[in-house]
Design an enzyme around this catalytic site. Structure first.
Site, PDB file in Angstrom:
ATOM      1  CB  THR A 116      66.597  47.013  28.257  1.00  0.00           C
ATOM      2  OG1 THR A 116      65.247  46.564  28.331  1.00  0.00           O
ATOM      3  CG2 THR A 116      67.110  47.170  29.683  1.00  0.00           C
ATOM      4  CG  ASP A 117      61.536  48.461  27.028  1.00  0.00           C
ATOM      5  OD1 ASP A 117      62.173  47.489  27.485  1.00  0.00           O
ATOM      6  OD2 ASP A 117      60.497  48.327  26.356  1.00  0.00           O
ATOM      7  CD  GLU A 118      62.796  43.955  30.579  1.00  0.00           C
ATOM      8  OE1 GLU A 118      62.834  43.518  31.740  1.00  0.00           O
ATOM      9  OE2 GLU A 118      62.874  43.224  29.579  1.00  0.00           O
ATOM     10  CE1 TYR A 143      68.836  42.708  31.066  1.00  0.00           C
ATOM     11  CE2 TYR A 143      66.452  42.912  31.029  1.00  0.00           C
ATOM     12  CZ  TYR A 143      67.674  43.096  30.426  1.00  0.00           C
ATOM     13  OH  TYR A 143      67.758  43.678  29.189  1.00  0.00           O
ATOM     14  CE  LYS A 147      71.527  46.529  29.491  1.00  0.00           C
ATOM     15  NZ  LYS A 147      72.757  46.418  28.657  1.00  0.00           N
TER      16      LYS A 147
END
Length: 327
Positions: A116-118, A143, A147
């Site tokens: 993810t970009d997060e 979260y 990741k």
């Protein structure tokens, strides 16, 4: 092909795309079927389904032994839930990835890791900067930290053990089969259910929205033509649309312009995500099909309208959970 989390939102759409694009590919899905996984998401496919947990080393080993490539979608992925209870995110996203990596190493199987970009944190609203493949990691939530940890594990196994891997970091997805706790399907189903759409805080947060089919087409390009050891950002270059504009567009398309209400914002809500996907475009020739958010939302609204039975039974519970948090 072994697809982890293949009964979830992005994974199920990916399986359907593989059957369409690569009809000779034999696909096996492993999914724990937590609340966000749904066996019905794979209805009508020819996929072999295994109800199981990616932290089950013996089960994973037996599946990977019969596999040429692993596409790893399985993840706990809802920020709000990670703030309430981080433990499932640590278990699935970190330990589950470790189990897959060890099985892939044992059986010399290529693994593509979907991230993810997060993991990059957030950017200042209005700034010209974007996330590239070399942007330093600065996760904001349990979260995104889990990741980020899984990304690091994948790269470490590639460097330390020579494992054949690729990694993709994608922006926010939307489209069919997305759980109704998520922002876009929540608003669509609110309207369909006669409820008022809800905007978190002021709605100034900016996301680089990408249709799930475009994300999955990018993954297919990486599987077919990507270089082992490389990371590819995936984004649709829709970087100037904030959440307020998204909800207003949904309301307009569904015939209730401007009829939404503000609710409490999420703690630690990242302000802006923006992906630089030029490497993917230039090296692999990928281009998104949905270059206009309006078109993608029209398709998504039509899907939820036509599949009321898919989401209706969960709606009351989702809204009750949000109401308890003032959202």
């Amino acid at each position: 092909m072994l697809v982890t989390g293949g009964a979830g939102f992005i994974g199920a759409n990916f399986v359907r795309l593989v059957e369409k694009q690569w009809p000779k590919c034999q696909v096996t899905v492993i999914d724990k079927l937590t609340y966000a996984g749904n066996r019905d998401n794979l209805a009508g496919t020819q996929t072999a389904f295994v109800h199981g947990d990616i932290t089950d080393a013996a089960l994973v080993d037996s599946l990977v032994a019969q596999t040429d490539v692993i596409v790893h979608f399985a993840a706990e992925s809802h920020n709000d839930n990670s703030l309430h209870d981080p433990s499932p995110f640590i278990t699935t996203n970190i330990m589950g990835t470790y189990v897959l990596l060890e099985a892939a190493r044992k059986h010399s199987v290529y693994l593509h890791h979907v991230s993810t970009d997060e993991v990059f944190g957030d950017l200042e609203i209005g700034a010209p900067t974007t996330f590239t493949e070399t942007t330093a990691y600065a996760p904001s939530s349990p979260y995104s930290a889990s990741k980020a940890s899984s990304d690091h594990l994948v790269r470490a196994w590639a460097r330390s053990f020579g494992l054949q891997v690729t990694v993709s970091n994608c922006s926010n997805n939307y489209g069919p089969y997305q759980h109704i706790e998520k922002f876009i399907p929540r608003q669509i189903t609110n309207i369909l259910d006669g409820r008022t759409p809800k905007l978190y805080g002021t709605g100034e947060q900016v996301r680089d929205w990408i249709h799930v089919d475009d994300h999955n087409l990018a993954v297919l390009e990486i599987l077919a033509h990507g270089e082992f050891g490389e990371t590819y950002n995936i984004g649709a270059d829709q970087q100037d649309i904030n959440n307020r504009e998204v909800i207003e567009l949904i309301c307009e398309l569904m015939g209730i312009p401007g009829q939404y209400e503000h609710v409490a914002d999420r703690p630690g809500h990242d302000q802006r995500y923006a992906m630089d996907a030029s490497k993917l475009r230039e090296q692999l020739g990928w281009q998104p099909q949905y270059t206009n958010l309006r078109d993608g939302l029209k398709q998504t609204i039509a899907w939820y309208t036509e599949h009321t039975a898919w989401w209706k039974t969960a709606k009351d519970d989702v809204e009750s959970t949000y109401a308890a948090k003032g959202q």
